[in-house]
Design a protein around this motif. Structure first.
Motif, mmCIF file in Angstrom:
data_model
loop_
_atom_site.group_PDB
_atom_site.id
_atom_site.type_symbol
_atom_site.label_atom_id
_atom_site.label_comp_id
_atom_site.label_asym_id
_atom_site.label_seq_id
_atom_site.Cartn_x
_atom_site.Cartn_y
_atom_site.Cartn_z
ATOM 1 N N PHE A 258 41.130 29.549 47.134
ATOM 2 C CA PHE A 258 41.579 29.138 48.473
ATOM 3 C C PHE A 258 41.011 27.760 48.829
ATOM 4 O O PHE A 258 41.729 26.895 49.312
ATOM 5 C CB PHE A 258 41.126 30.156 49.541
ATOM 6 N N GLY B 79 39.595 45.298 53.366
ATOM 7 C CA GLY B 79 38.523 46.162 53.855
ATOM 8 C C GLY B 79 38.933 47.582 54.193
ATOM 9 O O GLY B 79 38.137 48.335 54.753
ATOM 10 N N GLY C 67 45.423 42.345 50.352
ATOM 11 C CA GLY C 67 46.009 42.676 51.656
ATOM 12 C C GLY C 67 47.256 41.879 52.025
ATOM 13 O O GLY C 67 48.055 42.308 52.845
ATOM 14 N N GLY C 68 47.412 40.701 51.393
ATOM 15 C CA GLY C 68 48.559 39.851 51.746
ATOM 16 C C GLY C 68 49.764 40.032 50.841
ATOM 17 O O GLY C 68 50.721 39.255 50.916
ATOM 18 N N PHE D 232 47.264 30.312 45.765
ATOM 19 C CA PHE D 232 46.785 31.678 45.533
ATOM 20 C C PHE D 232 47.965 32.660 45.527
ATOM 21 O O PHE D 232 48.056 33.548 44.681
ATOM 22 C CB PHE D 232 45.765 32.089 46.610
ATOM 23 N N ARG D 233 48.883 32.496 46.482
ATOM 24 C CA ARG D 233 50.035 33.417 46.575
ATOM 25 C C ARG D 233 50.918 33.313 45.326
ATOM 26 O O ARG D 233 51.486 34.316 44.895
ATOM 27 C CB ARG D 233 50.872 33.126 47.825
ATOM 28 N N ILE E 57 38.301 34.238 44.270
ATOM 29 C CA ILE E 57 39.408 34.082 45.235
ATOM 30 C C ILE E 57 39.038 33.000 46.265
ATOM 31 O O ILE E 57 39.849 32.147 46.598
ATOM 32 C CB ILE E 57 39.684 35.425 45.969
ATOM 33 N N LYS F 246 40.928 49.909 49.442
ATOM 34 C CA LYS F 246 41.858 50.042 48.308
ATOM 35 C C LYS F 246 41.135 50.141 46.962
ATOM 36 O O LYS F 246 41.505 50.949 46.114
ATOM 37 C CB LYS F 246 42.840 48.854 48.278
ATOM 38 N N GLU G 125 49.176 35.245 42.691
ATOM 39 C CA GLU G 125 49.281 36.670 43.038
ATOM 40 C C GLU G 125 50.651 37.220 42.582
ATOM 41 O O GLU G 125 50.740 38.277 41.955
ATOM 42 C CB GLU G 125 49.107 36.799 44.559
ATOM 43 N N PHE H 84 45.359 46.579 54.642
ATOM 44 C CA PHE H 84 44.584 45.421 55.093
ATOM 45 C C PHE H 84 43.286 45.265 54.296
ATOM 46 O O PHE H 84 42.753 46.238 53.761
ATOM 47 C CB PHE H 84 44.249 45.584 56.580
ATOM 48 N N ARG I 159 36.109 37.090 52.192
ATOM 49 C CA ARG I 159 37.538 36.980 52.521
ATOM 50 C C ARG I 159 37.802 35.635 53.203
ATOM 51 O O ARG I 159 37.456 35.461 54.389
ATOM 52 C CB ARG I 159 37.956 38.099 53.478
ATOM 53 N N PRO I 160 38.444 34.702 52.493
ATOM 54 C CA PRO I 160 38.643 33.366 53.069
ATOM 55 C C PRO I 160 39.388 33.380 54.402
ATOM 56 O O PRO I 160 39.090 32.557 55.279
ATOM 57 C CB PRO I 160 39.470 32.625 52.011
ATOM 58 N N LEU I 161 40.305 34.320 54.588
ATOM 59 C CA LEU I 161 41.090 34.323 55.833
ATOM 60 C C LEU I 161 40.267 34.779 57.029
ATOM 61 O O LEU I 161 40.695 34.628 58.170
ATOM 62 C CB LEU I 161 42.323 35.227 55.694
ATOM 63 N N ARG J 188 50.943 42.200 60.374
ATOM 64 C CA ARG J 188 51.253 42.813 59.078
ATOM 65 C C ARG J 188 51.597 44.294 59.125
ATOM 66 O O ARG J 188 52.300 44.778 58.236
ATOM 67 C CB ARG J 188 50.067 42.629 58.126
#
Ligand code: S3P
Length: 174
Positions: free
Chosen positions: A51, A14, A82-83, A59-60, A47, A17, A63, A12, A120-122, A139
């Motif tokens: 978005f 934060g 994270g996604g 974005f995906r 990023i 990583k 990625e 996830f 983090r846009p999400l 997730r």
């Protein structure tokens, strides 16, 4: 010869990583790649701007393109966004040469790391804590499903985590 010669960190937002990946790469004498950073370099914008301007689907797609490229190179520690687990194709590419390590953190740990972060846009929502818990719930089964090794990072220092990873990897990589 062992063909699993990349270490891929999933988990996830934060969970650490990038910090852990950097330290691990140094210890293994591998190069370190952060997929989000690579996307930003290639797109020439952040990023958040990707978005805002083009949306999450775009974005995906960036990625997935980047993952395909970086999965081909050897002897790297790869920190993913994270996604990454939202598209199984990403995992298929990463597994070709990589051992997948899931850095498992509680929602509380993640919230503590991200409560003052606006990148983090999400997570640009009113109730960040609830959003983290909700996305993590969706997730977590995917992170677990794709992981070759699960490492608990909650309440562990970066050093302890990296030592734990090295022990876990044992003879699994060159
Ligand atoms: C995302 C995680 C971010 C970044 C983007 C989307 C996600 O990376 O890829 O904001 O969907 O979880 P980090 O996991 O490095 O924060």
């Amino acid at each position: 010869m062992n063909n699993k010669i990349n270490i891929v960190l999933i988990g996830f937002m934060g969970c650490g990583k990038t910090t852990i990946g950097n330290r691990l790469a140094y210890k293994l004498k591998y190069s370190f790649i952060d997929s989000d950073k690579r996307i930003e370099e290639e797109a020439g914008i952040s990023i958040s701007q990707i978005f805002d301007t083009y949306g999450e689907d775009y974005f995906r797609s960036l990625e997935t393109d980047i993952i395909k490229k970086i999965s081909k190179v050897d002897k790297q520690v790869i920190a993913t966004g994270g996604g990454i687990i939202k598209n199984e194709q990403n995992i298929i590419e990463l597994k070709k040469k990589g051992i997948i390590l899931y850095l498992n953190a509680t929602a509380e740990h993640i919230y503590n790391n991200l409560k003052n972060d606006n990148s983090r846009p999400l997570l640009q929502v009113e109730d960040k804590q609830a959003e983290i818990a909700s996305i993590l719930k969706q997730r977590a089964p995917l992170y677990e499903k794709y992981a070759d090794i699960i490492i608990d990072v909650t309440d562990h220092s970066v050093n302890t985590t990296v030592e734990g990873i090295m022990m876990n990897l044992g003879g699994k990589c060159l």
